[in-house]
Write an enzyme that holds these catalytic residues in place. Structure first.
Site, PDB file in Angstrom:
ATOM      1  N   GLY A   1      -4.768   6.033  -2.732  1.00  0.00           N
ATOM      2  CA  GLY A   1      -3.902   6.541  -3.807  1.00  0.00           C
ATOM      3  C   GLY A   1      -4.641   7.026  -5.044  1.00  0.00           C
ATOM      4  O   GLY A   1      -4.473   8.161  -5.479  1.00  0.00           O
TER       5      GLY A   1
ATOM      6  N   GLY B   1       9.894   4.643 -11.185  1.00  0.00           N
ATOM      7  CA  GLY B   1       9.037   4.542 -12.370  1.00  0.00           C
ATOM      8  C   GLY B   1       8.131   5.766 -12.428  1.00  0.00           C
ATOM      9  O   GLY B   1       8.441   6.811 -11.861  1.00  0.00           O
ATOM     10  N   ARG B   2       6.990   5.578 -13.104  1.00  0.00           N
ATOM     11  CA  ARG B   2       6.079   6.724 -13.305  1.00  0.00           C
ATOM     12  C   ARG B   2       5.696   7.397 -11.992  1.00  0.00           C
ATOM     13  O   ARG B   2       5.769   8.619 -11.868  1.00  0.00           O
ATOM     14  CB  ARG B   2       4.790   6.250 -13.999  1.00  0.00           C
ATOM     15  CG  ARG B   2       4.873   6.141 -15.495  1.00  0.00           C
ATOM     16  CD  ARG B   2       3.509   5.746 -16.050  1.00  0.00           C
ATOM     17  NE  ARG B   2       3.145   4.422 -15.566  1.00  0.00           N
ATOM     18  CZ  ARG B   2       3.280   3.302 -16.283  1.00  0.00           C
ATOM     19  NH1 ARG B   2       3.727   3.354 -17.504  1.00  0.00           N
ATOM     20  NH2 ARG B   2       2.948   2.139 -15.767  1.00  0.00           N
ATOM     21  N   ILE B   3       5.252   6.584 -11.006  1.00  0.00           N
ATOM     22  CA  ILE B   3       4.744   7.197  -9.767  1.00  0.00           C
ATOM     23  C   ILE B   3       5.896   7.772  -8.946  1.00  0.00           C
ATOM     24  O   ILE B   3       5.799   8.895  -8.431  1.00  0.00           O
ATOM     25  CB  ILE B   3       3.889   6.196  -8.960  1.00  0.00           C
ATOM     26  CG1 ILE B   3       2.644   5.813  -9.789  1.00  0.00           C
ATOM     27  CG2 ILE B   3       3.465   6.799  -7.617  1.00  0.00           C
ATOM     28  CD1 ILE B   3       1.777   4.717  -9.189  1.00  0.00           C
TER      29      ILE B   3
ATOM     30  N   ALA C   1       2.751   2.158  -2.326  1.00  0.00           N
ATOM     31  CA  ALA C   1       2.863   1.116  -3.363  1.00  0.00           C
ATOM     32  C   ALA C   1       2.024  -0.102  -2.963  1.00  0.00           C
ATOM     33  O   ALA C   1       0.839  -0.168  -3.305  1.00  0.00           O
ATOM     34  CB  ALA C   1       4.321   0.767  -3.582  1.00  0.00           C
ATOM     35  N   ARG C   2       2.612  -1.027  -2.232  1.00  0.00           N
ATOM     36  CA  ARG C   2       1.868  -2.178  -1.717  1.00  0.00           C
ATOM     37  C   ARG C   2       2.377  -2.481  -0.316  1.00  0.00           C
ATOM     38  O   ARG C   2       3.566  -2.335  -0.024  1.00  0.00           O
ATOM     39  CB  ARG C   2       2.063  -3.409  -2.605  1.00  0.00           C
ATOM     40  CG  ARG C   2       1.220  -3.416  -3.871  1.00  0.00           C
ATOM     41  CD  ARG C   2      -0.278  -3.579  -3.585  1.00  0.00           C
ATOM     42  NE  ARG C   2      -1.076  -3.629  -4.786  1.00  0.00           N
ATOM     43  CZ  ARG C   2      -1.695  -2.577  -5.353  1.00  0.00           C
ATOM     44  NH1 ARG C   2      -1.619  -1.370  -4.794  1.00  0.00           N
ATOM     45  NH2 ARG C   2      -2.418  -2.736  -6.450  1.00  0.00           N
TER      46      ARG C   2
ATOM     47  N   HIS D   1      -5.940   3.100   1.746  1.00  0.00           N
ATOM     48  CA  HIS D   1      -5.620   2.838   0.326  1.00  0.00           C
ATOM     49  C   HIS D   1      -6.341   3.840  -0.592  1.00  0.00           C
ATOM     50  O   HIS D   1      -7.182   3.462  -1.414  1.00  0.00           O
ATOM     51  CB  HIS D   1      -5.986   1.395  -0.039  1.00  0.00           C
ATOM     52  CG  HIS D   1      -5.240   0.873  -1.230  1.00  0.00           C
ATOM     53  ND1 HIS D   1      -4.844  -0.433  -1.381  1.00  0.00           N
ATOM     54  CD2 HIS D   1      -4.814   1.492  -2.376  1.00  0.00           C
ATOM     55  CE1 HIS D   1      -4.222  -0.598  -2.529  1.00  0.00           C
ATOM     56  NE2 HIS D   1      -4.190   0.561  -3.156  1.00  0.00           N
TER      57      HIS D   1
ATOM     58  N   GLU E   1      -4.770  -5.872   4.044  1.00  0.00           N
ATOM     59  CA  GLU E   1      -5.873  -4.897   4.062  1.00  0.00           C
ATOM     60  C   GLU E   1      -7.214  -5.626   4.139  1.00  0.00           C
ATOM     61  O   GLU E   1      -7.365  -6.668   3.506  1.00  0.00           O
ATOM     62  CB  GLU E   1      -5.818  -4.043   2.790  1.00  0.00           C
ATOM     63  CG  GLU E   1      -4.561  -3.205   2.735  1.00  0.00           C
ATOM     64  CD  GLU E   1      -4.423  -2.395   1.448  1.00  0.00           C
ATOM     65  OE1 GLU E   1      -5.386  -2.312   0.666  1.00  0.00           O
ATOM     66  OE2 GLU E   1      -3.333  -1.847   1.231  1.00  0.00           O
TER      67      GLU E   1
HETATM   68  C1  DGY Z   1      -3.740   0.228  -8.146  1.00  0.00           C
HETATM   69  O1  DGY Z   1      -4.258   0.625  -9.178  1.00  0.00           O
HETATM   70  O2  DGY Z   1      -2.819  -0.584  -8.121  1.00  0.00           O
HETATM   71  C2  DGY Z   1      -4.325   0.738  -6.873  1.00  0.00           C
HETATM   72  O3  DGY Z   1      -3.473   0.516  -5.810  1.00  0.00           O
HETATM   73  C3  DGY Z   1      -5.652   0.061  -6.617  1.00  0.00           C
HETATM   74  O4  DGY Z   1      -5.502  -1.279  -6.880  1.00  0.00           O
END
Ligand code: DGY
Length: 323
Positions: free
Chosen positions: A291, A157-159, A241-242, A289, A271
């Site tokens: 990002g 996707g975008r990222i 991502a997660r 975290h 986390e």
């Molecule tokens: C997002 O925007 O999903 C970042 O990981 C912070 O929640």
């Protein structure tokens, strides 16, 4: 006309908090302590819009609180796996998120992890800070070259595409990807990217496996013991991502058993707690975290959450509606 009431669960950048004060009868969280479940429930009972973020577990139980007043949740963040979206839909609660504005910064962090873990940057800095550097020598802290290697992106996707853009055009990396959806041929051609049929193929062929898919029931522990075993022993896994897309226990085993060369992680299963190994193994780079953590991006995220909520109360189409 009175302003809608809003409760914001964490501190936001000053610019955004000032804007919130102009537009809403807002309750800010001066202490920045995460809300408890009871505080989330009572917030939903007392405001028109709740503005939570990734640290707030907005479960079905929270959403189902009696005498709920809020019908709008303006999430600060693109990811919404901390909100029970099905329940929100069922209860007629509108939820919005903040996509696009954090794409570049998240991709930058993925690239930082790739470079840091492959070139042993963290190890080097720790050595220097501990006054253990004895000087240049031909065999000191030899890492893995990044330029020209194969990057396998899971979730294009975008990222994922932004990571590939940096890797391909900046580091001449060969781009492989897996995604369940069709990707436009313009994007594929621009990156000279190759779509592989399965996640297993990505694991087998890549020098770096970058996780860029959303967290869903389907992607829970997508990277598991079997898939780590398929990766090259010289390969690295990168996750921006997660956390729960990787089975952390399986990752620690794969690292301890030298099944993979290392990991670069910005997100974790529970986390802010993570297994000791992910804090101490030399071939792991772990970030807290980060990002989207640039001032420009966090202001843009706050403004986007505000714009979504303003649109809701003006009965307009939300720029970024999830449900
Ligand atoms: C997002 O925007 O999903 C970042 O990981 C912070 O929640």
């Amino acid at each position: 006309m009175s302003k809608p009431s809003a409760i914001v669960t964490r501190r936001w950048p000053d610019e955004c908090e000032s804007r919130l004060k102009q537009l809403f009868d807002v309750t800010l969280n001066e202490s920045d302590e995460p809300f408890t479940t009871d505080q989330l429930k009572s917030a939903l009972q007392s405001c028109d819009v709740l503005m939570p973020t990734v640290t707030d577990k907005i479960t079905a139980d929270v959403l189902s609180v009696e005498n709920r007043k809020a019908n709008m949740i303006g999430n600060f963040g693109v990811g919404f796996n901390h909100i029970d979206i099905e329940k929100a839909k069922e209860l007629g609660i509108t939820v919005s998120n903040t996509p696009t504005v954090l794409t570049d910064c998240t991709a930058d962090i993925a690239m930082s992890l790739i470079l840091m873990v492959a070139r042993r940057v963290g190890e080097g800095e720790r050595e220097l800070r501990a006054n253990n550097w004895t000087g240049w020598r031909p065999t000191h802290l030899l890492g893995t070259k990044v330029t020209g290697k194969k990057l396998g992106v899971i979730g294009f996707g975008r990222i994922g595409q932004a990571v590939a853009q940096r890797a391909h055009h900046g580091f001449n990396m060969e781009i492989l990807f897996w995604d369940p959806f069709d990707i436009s041929s313009d994007v594929i051609n621009n990156l000279n990217a190759k779509k592989l049929d399965t996640i297993e193929d990505i694991c087998k062929e890549s020098d770096f496996v970058s996780i860029n898919c959303p967290a869903t029931k389907e992607t829970l522990h997508l990277m598991n013991a079997e898939r780590f075993k398929l990766m090259k022993k010289s390969a690295f896994v990168i996750n921006t991502a997660r956390g729960d897309i990787i089975d952390e226990k399986a990752l620690v085993d794969a690292l301890n058993n030298n099944e993979i060369a290392g990991a670069g992680l910005d997100v974790f299963e529970t986390e802010p707690n993570l297994p000791d190994e992910l804090k101490t193994l030399e071939n792991v780079v772990s970030f807290p975290h980060l990002g989207s953590a640039s001032i420009e991006t966090r202001i843009a995220m706050g403004n986007m959450a505000i714009d979504n909520s303003v649109a809701f109360f003006e009965n307009k189409d939300l720029p970024n509606k999830v449900v």
